[in-house]
Design a protein around this motif. Structure first.
Motif, short mmCIF file in Angstrom:
data_model
loop_
_atom_site.label_atom_id
_atom_site.label_comp_id
_atom_site.label_asym_id
_atom_site.label_seq_id
_atom_site.Cartn_x
_atom_site.Cartn_y
_atom_site.Cartn_z
N TYR A 173 -5.67 -2.57 -9.73
CA TYR A 173 -5.74 -2.96 -8.32
C TYR A 173 -4.35 -2.94 -7.68
O TYR A 173 -4.17 -2.41 -6.57
CB TYR A 173 -6.35 -4.36 -8.19
CG TYR A 173 -6.28 -4.91 -6.80
CD1 TYR A 173 -7.22 -4.53 -5.84
CD2 TYR A 173 -5.28 -5.79 -6.42
CE1 TYR A 173 -7.15 -5.02 -4.54
CE2 TYR A 173 -5.20 -6.28 -5.13
CZ TYR A 173 -6.14 -5.89 -4.20
OH TYR A 173 -6.05 -6.38 -2.92
N ASN A 223 -3.23 -0.25 -4.71
CA ASN A 223 -2.84 -0.75 -3.40
C ASN A 223 -1.33 -0.77 -3.18
O ASN A 223 -0.85 -1.38 -2.22
CB ASN A 223 -3.42 -2.15 -3.19
CG ASN A 223 -4.91 -2.10 -3.04
OD1 ASN A 223 -5.42 -1.59 -2.05
ND2 ASN A 223 -5.63 -2.58 -4.04
N THR A 273 0.17 -6.78 -1.24
CA THR A 273 -0.47 -5.49 -0.98
C THR A 273 -0.38 -5.28 0.54
O THR A 273 0.24 -6.07 1.23
CB THR A 273 -1.93 -5.48 -1.46
OG1 THR A 273 -2.66 -6.46 -0.75
CG2 THR A 273 -2.02 -5.77 -2.95
#
Length: 80
Positions: A67, A71, A26
């Motif tokens: 998630y 990201n 990320t």
């Protein structure tokens, strides 16, 4: 059932299926997948590659996928 109806009811998951051994990057961290079950994923989050003293965490597959998507994670290594 037509193909169009099937596709609407069954949206595709991430571009890459989450699997054991993958390393995702990320913006400011790395997420390494340690193990995957039917509903849960064990993973490690680290700021730098190669850190060993990182706690293994467990979350639902959908939460981890969300998630990674949020990201804009990139798959760095796919050892699976």
């Amino acid at each position: 059932m037509s193909d169009l109806t099937y596709m609407k009811n069954n949206p595709k998951k991430c571009e890459a299926e989450l699997a054991k051994g993958q390393l995702w990057r990320t913006g400011d961290a790395y997420l390494q997948i340690m193990d995957r079950g039917k509903r849960l994923i064990s993973y490690k989050m680290m700021k730098e590659l190669g850190k060993r003293a990182v706690r293994t965490q467990m979350s639902g597959i959908a939460e981890v996928e969300a998630y990674l998507k949020e990201n804009e994670a990139e798959l760095v290594d796919d050892a699976a």
